[in-house]
Design a protein around this motif. Structure first.
Motif, PDB file in Angstrom:
ATOM      1  N   CYS A 132       0.859  -1.188   0.000  1.00  0.00           N
ATOM      2  CA  CYS A 132       0.000   0.000   0.000  1.00  0.00           C
ATOM      3  C   CYS A 132       0.895   1.237   0.000  1.00  0.00           C
ATOM      4  CB  CYS A 132      -0.910   0.007   1.223  1.00  0.00           C
ATOM      5  SG  CYS A 132      -1.764   1.611   1.408  1.00  0.00           S
ATOM      6  N   CYS A 135      -0.081   3.292   3.672  1.00  0.00           N
ATOM      7  CA  CYS A 135       0.218   2.766   5.011  1.00  0.00           C
ATOM      8  C   CYS A 135       1.309   1.697   4.999  1.00  0.00           C
ATOM      9  CB  CYS A 135      -1.054   2.232   5.680  1.00  0.00           C
ATOM     10  SG  CYS A 135      -1.609   0.649   5.020  1.00  0.00           S
ATOM     11  N   CYS A 156      -6.428  -0.259  -0.645  1.00  0.00           N
ATOM     12  CA  CYS A 156      -6.240  -0.757   0.717  1.00  0.00           C
ATOM     13  C   CYS A 156      -7.430  -0.343   1.586  1.00  0.00           C
ATOM     14  CB  CYS A 156      -4.950  -0.128   1.243  1.00  0.00           C
ATOM     15  SG  CYS A 156      -4.509  -0.594   2.920  1.00  0.00           S
ATOM     16  N   CYS A 158      -7.179   1.343   4.060  1.00  0.00           N
ATOM     17  CA  CYS A 158      -6.901   2.731   4.457  1.00  0.00           C
ATOM     18  C   CYS A 158      -7.233   3.704   3.328  1.00  0.00           C
ATOM     19  CB  CYS A 158      -5.432   2.893   4.886  1.00  0.00           C
ATOM     20  SG  CYS A 158      -4.280   3.094   3.509  1.00  0.00           S
TER      21      CYS A 158
HETATM   22 ZN   LIG Z   1      -3.046   1.186   3.306  1.00  0.00          ZN
END
Ligand SMILES: [Zn+2]
Length: 249
Positions: A132, A135, A156, A158
């Motif tokens: 990712c 993150c 992701c 996130c």
């Molecule tokens: Zn991520």
């Protein structure tokens, strides 16, 4: 040519610590376009890609602004489900006889592993793992295979873009590559297949070893480094592998 093949056969018969270095030419018979040849990968990229220049598809700075072309191209490549060639299988067979120290490949197609090789280092990365971009979370190929094959941008939890760990222009090669460059694995023969050795620093690994131990370079066409090799064979890699495999079995 027959004499050359006999000498190569003897080298293969006697060697106990093979190191292979492979490039795009080993996968062209599997239907994977080579990056640079006239029928290469960049031919798959047409005007609809909206790229400033074809290579931008693998430029990290461009990817950060617009990852869509990379994922579109990836889906074209991955949805073909390529199968390993005879040459990939020959290398895996040699490994199973216990005589291969390392298969270093510039290819990102994972075909060495699919053929059964385990001692593989992908110096330009591959799709087998992803990261990712926000993150740093890692994922395996299975987790993003679906979006990859359909050309969607994998995201992701996130919200960040998940980028396959293919080494882009502007990115460092894996640390492991530099470890191998500094301290190569045990080798009494380096076999270079399907590359003209013009991509650096990866080619340096093969050239350094070729300066120390006997070398065999198999490529469809001559390269600038033929003089640095013990043996050079210009022929189809699968034809070469099959002939040798028949005699070694
Ligand atoms: Zn991520």
């Amino acid at each position: 040519m027959a004499k050359e093949h006999d000498e190569i056969y003897e080298l293969f018969r006697k060697s106990k610590h093979f190191v292979f270095f492979t490039g795009a030419g080993i996968s062209t018979n599997a239907g994977i376009p080579d990056f640079r040849s006239p029928n290469g990968l960049y031919r798959l990229i047409d005007k609809t890609y909206d790229l400033p220049f074809p290579e931008a598809v693998f430029e990290i700075n461009f990817f950060r602004q617009n990852p869509e072309p990379f994922f579109r191209l990836s889906s074209k490549l991955l949805s073909r489900n390529p199968e390993p060639t005879q040459c990939h299988r020959f290398i895996a067979w040699l490994e199973h006889t216990g005589r291969v120290s390392l298969v270093m490949t510039q290819n990102i197609d994972m075909l060495h592993q699919k053929a059964g090789s385990e001692k593989v280092h992908e110096c330009h990365g591959s799709y087998s793992t992803s990261t990712c971009q926000d993150c740093g979370k890692k994922s395996g190929y299975d987790e993003i295979e679906k979006p990859l094959k359909s050309g969607q941008i994998p995201l992701c939890t996130c919200g960040g873009v998940i980028k396959p760990d293919v080494v882009f222009f502007g990115e460092q090669l894996p640390d492991m590559f530099y470890s191998y460059l500094r301290k190569p694995p045990m080798a009494d023969l380096i076999v270079i297949m399907g590359t003209s050795l013009n991509v650096f620093p990866s080619a340096q690994f093969a050239l350094d070893l070729a300066a120390r131990v006997p070398s065999v370079l198999v490529n469809l066409s001559p390269t600038n480094y033929d003089m640095a090799m013990t043996h050079v064979v210009n022929e189809d890699l699968d034809v070469f592998a099959e002939k040798l495999w028949d005699r070694l079995k």
